[in-house]
Design a protein around this motif. Structure first.
Motif, mmCIF file in Angstrom:
data_model
loop_
_atom_site.group_PDB
_atom_site.id
_atom_site.type_symbol
_atom_site.label_atom_id
_atom_site.label_comp_id
_atom_site.label_asym_id
_atom_site.label_seq_id
_atom_site.Cartn_x
_atom_site.Cartn_y
_atom_site.Cartn_z
ATOM 1 N N THR A 249 54.424 6.361 -23.869
ATOM 2 C CA THR A 249 53.759 5.049 -23.938
ATOM 3 C C THR A 249 52.568 5.068 -22.990
ATOM 4 O OG1 THR A 249 55.811 3.912 -24.518
ATOM 5 C CG2 THR A 249 54.051 2.564 -23.574
ATOM 6 N N GLY B 139 49.625 7.094 -24.336
ATOM 7 C CA GLY B 139 49.059 6.623 -25.597
ATOM 8 C C GLY B 139 49.572 7.320 -26.840
ATOM 9 N N LEU C 120 52.694 7.426 -28.270
ATOM 10 C CA LEU C 120 53.530 6.623 -29.170
ATOM 11 C C LEU C 120 52.692 5.655 -29.999
ATOM 12 C CD1 LEU C 120 56.751 5.823 -27.126
ATOM 13 C CD2 LEU C 120 56.570 7.150 -29.218
ATOM 14 N N GLU C 121 51.730 5.017 -29.359
ATOM 15 C CA GLU C 121 50.848 4.107 -30.094
ATOM 16 C C GLU C 121 50.109 4.851 -31.210
ATOM 17 O OE1 GLU C 121 46.945 1.278 -29.317
ATOM 18 O OE2 GLU C 121 48.178 1.881 -27.600
ATOM 19 N N ALA C 122 49.625 6.060 -30.908
ATOM 20 C CA ALA C 122 48.912 6.864 -31.912
ATOM 21 C C ALA C 122 49.828 7.239 -33.075
ATOM 22 C CB ALA C 122 48.332 8.117 -31.266
ATOM 23 N N CYS C 123 51.116 7.479 -32.793
ATOM 24 C CA CYS C 123 52.062 7.854 -33.854
ATOM 25 C C CYS C 123 52.262 6.744 -34.880
ATOM 26 C CB CYS C 123 53.415 8.223 -33.248
ATOM 27 S SG CYS C 123 53.432 9.808 -32.397
ATOM 28 N N PHE C 124 52.076 5.503 -34.465
ATOM 29 C CA PHE C 124 52.243 4.367 -35.377
ATOM 30 C C PHE C 124 50.933 3.953 -36.039
ATOM 31 C CE2 PHE C 124 55.855 3.657 -32.371
ATOM 32 C CZ PHE C 124 56.867 3.863 -33.293
ATOM 33 N N ASP C 125 49.847 4.592 -35.695
ATOM 34 C CA ASP C 125 48.518 4.240 -36.200
ATOM 35 C C ASP C 125 48.136 5.185 -37.339
ATOM 36 O OD1 ASP C 125 45.786 3.861 -36.631
ATOM 37 O OD2 ASP C 125 45.343 3.607 -34.504
#
Length: 196
Positions: A69, A72, A74-79
């Motif tokens: 987190t 960055g 995890l955020e990229a994995c959902f984007d």
């Protein structure tokens, strides 16, 4: 594939980022590879962030979730604009390795990295059976694991008091590009080459 007995000895520097230590249970988040010659001169490099719609968090994965987190990942994995499905990662990595293996002695690349067996175990576990078999066919059983260099440096320090090169390297943010850059910097320093 045609075997090239006159090719170069080439290293495939590999790194993965995950949510835990169990490849059968935890999530693969990122894969990176850099191809170099034995002198550490880069030929090609690529990294992929793996798309996820959902990633389960357990008490065993909390530390990794916090780390990924903060960096960055995890955020990229959902984007959708910054990540791709695992099958595209598999295809991209295998195609890149196959292309480079055409220039390698006996058509195989020497895997390299830190804690290399961990990274390879994840790729073999997460890739399709066909992809895992192709990966194995492209990689030599001869490996270069920087963990051996670091342990040797620690042993030398205990015996001589001389600090190892690894102590002078910056810490990593646990993203594959940073980890691979750090590994290559350390390898080049070990060779006495410094930065390329």
């Amino acid at each position: 594939m045609m075997v090239n007995s006159n090719g170069q000895e080439l290293l495939a520097w590999l790194d993965v980022e995950t949510t835990g230590l169990q490849a059968k249970r935890d999530a693969l988040l990122e894969v990176g590879v850099t191809i170099t010659d034995l002198q550490g001169v880069e030929r090609e490099s690529c990294s992929w962030t793996i798309h996820h719609d959902r990633i389960p968090c357990t008490k065993d994965t909390v530390k990794a979730f916090g780390m990924h987190t903060a960096n960055g990942l995890l955020e990229a994995c959902f984007d959708d604009t910054r990540s791709v499905p695992l099958n595209m990662v598999e295809r991209g990595l295998l195609d890149m390795l196959a292309d480079q293996a055409r220039h390698a002695v006996d058509g195989r690349l020497h895997p390299a990295g830190t804690n290399l067996q961990f990274d390879l175990d994840w790729l073999y576990a997460k890739f399709s059976p066909e992809g895992a078999a192709r990966l194995e066919s492209l990689l030599s059983y001869r490996r270069l694991d920087l963990t051996a260099f670091r342990l040797g440096g620690q042993a030398r320090q205990l015996m001589t008091g001389v600090k190892s090169e690894a102590e002078h390297l910056p810490s990593t943010d646990h993203r594959v590009d940073t980890c691979l850059d750090r590994d290559l910097t350390e390898y080049r320093a070990w060779l006495g080459k410094g930065e390329e």
